[in-house]
Design a protein around this motif. Structure first.
Motif, PDB file in Angstrom:
ATOM      1  N   SER A  13       0.850  -1.190   0.000  1.00 56.28           N
ATOM      2  CA  SER A  13       0.000   0.000   0.000  1.00 56.28           C
ATOM      3  C   SER A  13       0.885   1.239   0.000  1.00 56.28           C
ATOM      4  O   SER A  13       2.082   1.203   0.352  1.00 56.28           O
ATOM      5  N   VAL A  14       0.309   2.348  -0.373  1.00 53.49           N
ATOM      6  CA  VAL A  14       1.032   3.613  -0.384  1.00 53.49           C
ATOM      7  C   VAL A  14       1.527   3.939   1.017  1.00 53.49           C
ATOM      8  O   VAL A  14       2.660   4.396   1.221  1.00 53.49           O
ATOM      9  N   GLN A  15       0.685   3.676   2.031  1.00 55.52           N
ATOM     10  CA  GLN A  15       1.052   3.984   3.406  1.00 55.52           C
ATOM     11  C   GLN A  15       2.275   3.186   3.842  1.00 55.52           C
ATOM     12  O   GLN A  15       3.202   3.704   4.476  1.00 55.52           O
ATOM     13  N   GLU A  16       2.302   1.868   3.493  1.00 58.99           N
ATOM     14  CA  GLU A  16       3.416   1.010   3.882  1.00 58.99           C
ATOM     15  C   GLU A  16       4.726   1.484   3.253  1.00 58.99           C
ATOM     16  O   GLU A  16       5.765   1.606   3.932  1.00 58.99           O
ATOM     17  N   VAL A  17       4.723   1.782   1.940  1.00 58.02           N
ATOM     18  CA  VAL A  17       5.946   2.217   1.250  1.00 58.02           C
ATOM     19  C   VAL A  17       6.401   3.576   1.780  1.00 58.02           C
ATOM     20  O   VAL A  17       7.610   3.829   1.947  1.00 58.02           O
ATOM     21  N   ALA A  18       5.449   4.465   2.054  1.00 58.62           N
ATOM     22  CA  ALA A  18       5.801   5.776   2.591  1.00 58.62           C
ATOM     23  C   ALA A  18       6.487   5.635   3.942  1.00 58.62           C
ATOM     24  O   ALA A  18       7.485   6.323   4.244  1.00 58.62           O
ATOM     25  N   GLU A  19       5.981   4.727   4.810  1.00 56.63           N
ATOM     26  CA  GLU A  19       6.575   4.535   6.124  1.00 56.63           C
ATOM     27  C   GLU A  19       7.948   3.891   6.017  1.00 56.63           C
ATOM     28  O   GLU A  19       8.869   4.202   6.792  1.00 56.63           O
ATOM     29  N   MET A  20       8.116   2.953   5.054  1.00 54.83           N
ATOM     30  CA  MET A  20       9.411   2.289   4.883  1.00 54.83           C
ATOM     31  C   MET A  20      10.494   3.286   4.487  1.00 54.83           C
ATOM     32  O   MET A  20      11.677   3.117   4.820  1.00 54.83           O
ATOM     33  N   ASN A  21      10.099   4.352   3.807  1.00 49.13           N
ATOM     34  CA  ASN A  21      11.084   5.308   3.271  1.00 49.13           C
ATOM     35  C   ASN A  21      11.040   6.664   3.964  1.00 49.13           C
ATOM     36  O   ASN A  21      11.773   7.579   3.575  1.00 49.13           O
ATOM     37  N   GLY A  22      10.202   6.801   4.996  1.00 50.04           N
ATOM     38  CA  GLY A  22      10.141   8.063   5.738  1.00 50.04           C
ATOM     39  C   GLY A  22       9.693   9.217   4.874  1.00 50.04           C
ATOM     40  O   GLY A  22      10.177  10.350   5.030  1.00 50.04           O
ATOM     41  N   LEU A  23       8.774   8.974   3.939  1.00 50.89           N
ATOM     42  CA  LEU A  23       8.312  10.018   3.029  1.00 50.89           C
ATOM     43  C   LEU A  23       7.274  10.890   3.709  1.00 50.89           C
ATOM     44  O   LEU A  23       6.388  10.405   4.423  1.00 50.89           O
ATOM     45  N   LYS A  24       7.356  12.177   3.455  1.00 53.44           N
ATOM     46  CA  LYS A  24       6.351  13.102   3.947  1.00 53.44           C
ATOM     47  C   LYS A  24       5.481  13.546   2.790  1.00 53.44           C
ATOM     48  O   LYS A  24       6.000  13.936   1.735  1.00 53.44           O
ATOM     49  N   HIS A  25       4.196  13.475   3.016  1.00 52.98           N
ATOM     50  CA  HIS A  25       3.209  13.897   2.016  1.00 52.98           C
ATOM     51  C   HIS A  25       3.371  13.118   0.701  1.00 52.98           C
ATOM     52  O   HIS A  25       3.025  13.615  -0.371  1.00 52.98           O
ATOM     53  N   HIS A  26       3.942  11.897   0.803  1.00 54.45           N
ATOM     54  CA  HIS A  26       4.074  11.000  -0.349  1.00 54.45           C
ATOM     55  C   HIS A  26       4.919  11.615  -1.469  1.00 54.45           C
ATOM     56  O   HIS A  26       4.768  11.282  -2.630  1.00 54.45           O
ATOM     57  N   HIS A  27       5.844  12.544  -1.106  1.00 58.04           N
ATOM     58  CA  HIS A  27       6.645  13.232  -2.126  1.00 58.04           C
ATOM     59  C   HIS A  27       7.865  12.394  -2.483  1.00 58.04           C
ATOM     60  O   HIS A  27       8.580  11.901  -1.604  1.00 58.04           O
ATOM     61  N   ILE A  28       8.122  12.225  -3.782  1.00 57.25           N
ATOM     62  CA  ILE A  28       9.301  11.530  -4.262  1.00 57.25           C
ATOM     63  C   ILE A  28       9.962  12.377  -5.354  1.00 57.25           C
ATOM     64  O   ILE A  28       9.320  13.239  -5.959  1.00 57.25           O
ATOM     65  N   ALA A  29      11.288  12.103  -5.607  1.00 59.18           N
ATOM     66  CA  ALA A  29      12.033  12.892  -6.597  1.00 59.18           C
ATOM     67  C   ALA A  29      12.727  11.954  -7.569  1.00 59.18           C
ATOM     68  O   ALA A  29      13.067  10.814  -7.237  1.00 59.18           O
ATOM     69  N   ILE A  30      12.928  12.452  -8.808  1.00 59.27           N
ATOM     70  CA  ILE A  30      13.617  11.671  -9.840  1.00 59.27           C
ATOM     71  C   ILE A  30      15.009  11.317  -9.348  1.00 59.27           C
ATOM     72  O   ILE A  30      15.728  12.163  -8.821  1.00 59.27           O
ATOM     73  N   GLY A  31      15.386  10.026  -9.486  1.00 59.47           N
ATOM     74  CA  GLY A  31      16.696   9.559  -9.063  1.00 59.47           C
ATOM     75  C   GLY A  31      16.720   9.072  -7.632  1.00 59.47           C
ATOM     76  O   GLY A  31      17.717   8.481  -7.181  1.00 59.47           O
ATOM     77  N   GLN A  32      15.665   9.330  -6.864  1.00 63.31           N
ATOM     78  CA  GLN A  32      15.605   8.879  -5.469  1.00 63.31           C
ATOM     79  C   GLN A  32      15.515   7.358  -5.436  1.00 63.31           C
ATOM     80  O   GLN A  32      14.796   6.734  -6.219  1.00 63.31           O
TER      81      GLN A  32
END
Length: 494
Positions: A467-486
């Motif tokens: 789930s989105v929540q699980e992946v966000a928690e695994m990576n410490g993401l805030k507001h589900h923000h990701i960047a190219i190359g991350q």
């Protein structure tokens, strides 16, 4: 004119022979037929074959020979049937069965309008309706069966679906058909009078019961329909079936037959005696059938405007009921022989405490019932739990021939002791072993480098296990923000 007179002569002759035939039926034994009886049966077969020869001669254009053969055959059948009444051991059902078959041959055109199925004498109609003792005759003896004044044979169209259902009853469904017949014979004294009062043919009752439950009084469908005629609870309530001191009267054979007869007569009136539409309404719902039919009650059940809008269950149900009813009337015409059943009702008063299950063990195969008496005892005593011991003095219903078997086998001696010992056996209750604890889930991760156009939602969707929540928690993401190359950690899906 000669042919028409011969046909009427045969009808009146058979009616005159009825009292004698009934007397002969009462005195018929279970042994092999005597020489005089076999001679009468041989005459019966010869007369039947003569009728068929007369048909062939008529179709070949030889009217004179056809007339002569037909007259001789009918006279021979009449004379043999009259002698049957005075011959000990002669089975009148054979004669009525043959006459029944001849009456219903649809190609019986002998060129001058004569047809054994062309009319019904008032006296014969009264006999068929049970007004002159026909209710006590075997089913095959009721050669003309009426539904509100119409011959049932004319209401059953021998079309493709009905013929296909006939084959099913004679092959894959044959065990159910035979069981239904045996069960019905023991229930007949309770169910048939309800149909008789409602002016409905017995064959229809058998057809519905054979298809619905096979004569098992306690049958319950997946949809909640219950009893030998499978009433839904709400429909049953509408026709007086409900709870009586904790007992669901849908399981009562007499009450369910009465309710079924009332329902059918109600629907027959609505559909102007259209039997197929009425049976379809019984299975598929009267509301749905009324909406499909509208004001045109003469429309055929098989009209695409009706047939194509019904469920497959209802499409199969209607011809199956009609085919079972037809076989009930014409077993000999389909190389079918129903077992002989003595369905005379009887009763016993328990001399010692027992349950229906114990009584079944004790009776064994009495009176030649190789399958045992459990089903019959349950059907005739529907209010009783078969496992509950009934005290001495309780009256039970059972077939009349079992009264002597009960007295000789189940009051004293080894069999009631054996039955009680088996019934009282205690089965140990073993606690189930505790379930092993679930194996710990070992999570393995993998890396994923974010590409142009990725979103967290699209990445998770491709995983199919997170789930989105699980992946966000695994990576410490805030507001589900990701960047190219991350580089993200993602769970490994099994």
């Amino acid at each position: 004119m000669v042919l028409r007179s011969a046909v009427r002569f045969l009808r009146l002759g058979l009616l005159a022979a009825v009292p004698g035939l009934m007397a002969a039926c009462a005195s018929t034994g279970g042994g092999k037929p005597s020489a005089p009886v076999n001679a009468l049966y041989a005459e019966l077969d010869q007369a039947s074959k003569g009728y068929e020869v007369a048909l062939q001669q008529s179709h070949a254009g030889d009217a004179e020979a056809s007339q002569l053969t037909l007259t001789r055959s009918l006279d021979q059948l009449k004379e043999a049937s009259a002698r049957c009444g005075n011959t000990p051991g002669c089975d009148p059902q054979r004669f009525f069965s043959v006459f029944d078959r001849l009456l219903r041959l649809k190609d019986g055109d002998f060129g001058d309008g004569t047809d054994l199925n062309s009319d019904v004498d008032p006296s014969q109609a009264a006999l068929a309706a049970g007004k002159t003792g026909a209710a006590s005759l075997p089913a095959a003896q009721r050669s003309v069966t009426l539904l509100h004044g119409q011959k049932l044979s004319e209401l059953i169209a021998m079309n493709g679906p009905v013929k296909a259902a006939l084959e099913m009853w004679l092959t894959q469904w044959r065990p159910q058909l035979m069981d239904a017949y045996v069960n019905y014979q023991y229930l007949r004294y309770q169910m048939w009078p309800q149909y008789q009062k409602a002016d409905l043919p017995e064959a229809l009752l058998f057809g519905i019961m054979a298809k619905e439950s096979g004569g098992k009084v306690h049958a319950v469908s997946r949809s909640g329909a219950a009893g030998p005629l499978q009433f839904m609870y709400a429909t049953g309530m509408r026709f007086g079936l409900g709870m009586d001191n904790g007992f669901d009267t849908r399981f009562d054979p007499q009450a369910s037959a009465r309710a079924n007869a009332e329902y059918l007569n109600e629907q027959l009136q609505i559909f102007n005696n259209n039997l197929e539409l009425t049976i379809g309404a019984y299975n598929g719902g009267e509301g749905r059938m009324r909406r499909l039919v509208g004001d045109d009650t003469s429309v055929s059940f098989y009209d695409p405007r009706i047939y194509n809008q019904l469920s497959q269950e209802t499409r199969d149900y209607v011809p199956a009921v009609l085919a079972a009813a037809w076989l009930f009337l014409h077993p000999d015409s389909y190389n079918l022989r129903f077992p002989r059943v003595d369905g005379v009702p009887g009763s016993i008063t328990l001399q010692r405490p027992t349950s229906l299950s114990e009584l079944t063990v004790c009776l064994g195969s009495a009176d030649g019932m190789s399958d045992g008496w459990f089903r019959t005892l349950r059907n005739l005593n529907p209010r009783l739990d078969p496992q509950v011991t009934q005290p001495a003095g309780v009256q039970l219903q059972l077939p009349k021939p079992l009264e002597k078997a009960y007295a000789s086998r189940c009051v004293d001696g080894p069999w009631p002791i054996l039955a009680h010992d088996l019934h009282s056996a205690v089965v140990p209750v073993v606690d189930a072993p505790p379930s092993p604890p679930p194996a710990p889930v070992v999570r393995r991760d993998r890396s994923y480098k974010v590409r142009r156009g990725d979103t967290l939602v699209s990445i998770v969707r491709n995983l199919h296990c997170s789930s989105v929540q699980e992946v966000a928690e695994m990576n410490g993401l805030k507001h589900h923000h990701i960047a190219i190359g991350q580089v993200l950690k993602l769970p490994v899906c099994q």
